[in-house]
Write a protein that holds these residues in place. Structure first.
Motif, PDB file in Angstrom:
ATOM      1  N   ILE A  55      12.721 -53.520  80.598  1.00  0.00           N
ATOM      2  CA  ILE A  55      12.533 -52.838  79.068  1.00  0.00           C
ATOM      3  C   ILE A  55      12.218 -51.694  79.510  1.00  0.00           C
ATOM      4  O   ILE A  55      11.663 -51.576  79.679  1.00  0.00           O
ATOM      5  CB  ILE A  55      11.827 -54.518  78.713  1.00  0.00           C
ATOM      6  CG1 ILE A  55      11.784 -55.889  78.872  1.00  0.00           C
ATOM      7  CG2 ILE A  55      11.393 -53.557  77.406  1.00  0.00           C
ATOM      8  CD1 ILE A  55      10.496 -56.693  78.175  1.00  0.00           C
ATOM      9  N   THR A  56      12.954 -51.103  78.290  1.00  0.00           N
ATOM     10  CA  THR A  56      13.044 -49.440  78.120  1.00  0.00           C
ATOM     11  C   THR A  56      12.095 -49.530  76.950  1.00  0.00           C
ATOM     12  O   THR A  56      12.431 -50.155  76.168  1.00  0.00           O
ATOM     13  CB  THR A  56      14.442 -49.196  78.723  1.00  0.00           C
ATOM     14  OG1 THR A  56      15.637 -49.131  77.265  1.00  0.00           O
ATOM     15  CG2 THR A  56      15.295 -49.085  79.448  1.00  0.00           C
ATOM     16  N   HIS A  57      11.974 -48.241  76.933  1.00  0.00           N
ATOM     17  CA  HIS A  57      11.134 -47.469  75.379  1.00  0.00           C
ATOM     18  C   HIS A  57      11.008 -46.274  75.774  1.00  0.00           C
ATOM     19  O   HIS A  57      11.515 -45.270  76.764  1.00  0.00           O
ATOM     20  CB  HIS A  57       9.524 -47.265  76.080  1.00  0.00           C
ATOM     21  CG  HIS A  57       9.295 -49.041  75.896  1.00  0.00           C
ATOM     22  ND1 HIS A  57       9.156 -49.977  75.295  1.00  0.00           N
ATOM     23  CD2 HIS A  57       8.894 -50.165  77.415  1.00  0.00           C
ATOM     24  CE1 HIS A  57       8.213 -50.716  75.804  1.00  0.00           C
ATOM     25  NE2 HIS A  57       8.057 -51.571  76.847  1.00  0.00           N
TER      26      HIS A  57
END
Length: 119
Positions: A55-57
């Motif tokens: 999961i990327t931010h």
């Protein structure tokens, strides 16, 4: 050395660059990963992170231009940077840490790599 970043250099505005950061297996497998940068006279800021699940931010200023990814087979995290502008000039650091919700807690720092965007 637990984290080693590579790939900085001089690039023209509008250009692209890919940073990579190799980590020891013991660090990489147990941590979320992130990239920070520090421009001259500014505080170090978190610009992109990726959890162990992928999961990327992203910081708003790089969203849509930068892409963080991780290769669990080689214990490497990447930062693909496109459409670079002079405001992206900074020393870039990789970090191993942890996300709790949307907040990232840095732990292990790598050495920085300088990115200069200039014509």
């Amino acid at each position: 050395v637990q984290l080693q970043a590579f790939g900085g250099g001089l690039v023209q505005p509008g250009g692209s660059l890919r940073l990579s950061c190799g980590a020891s297996e013991s660090i990489f497998s147990k941590n979320d990963m992130a990239w920070y940068r520090q421009a001259p006279g500014s505080k170090r800021e978190l610009i992109a992170g990726i959890t162990r699940r992928g999961i990327t931010h992203y910081k708003d200023s790089v969203k849509g231009r930068f892409t963080i990814s991780r290769d669990n087979g080689s214990n490497t995290v990447y930062l693909q940077m496109n459409s670079l502008n002079p405001e992206d000039t900074a020393v870039y650091y990789c970090n191993a840490g942890s996300y709790r919700g949307i907040y990232y807690y840095p732990d292990v720092w790598g050495q920085g790599t300088l990115v200069t965007v200039s014509s």
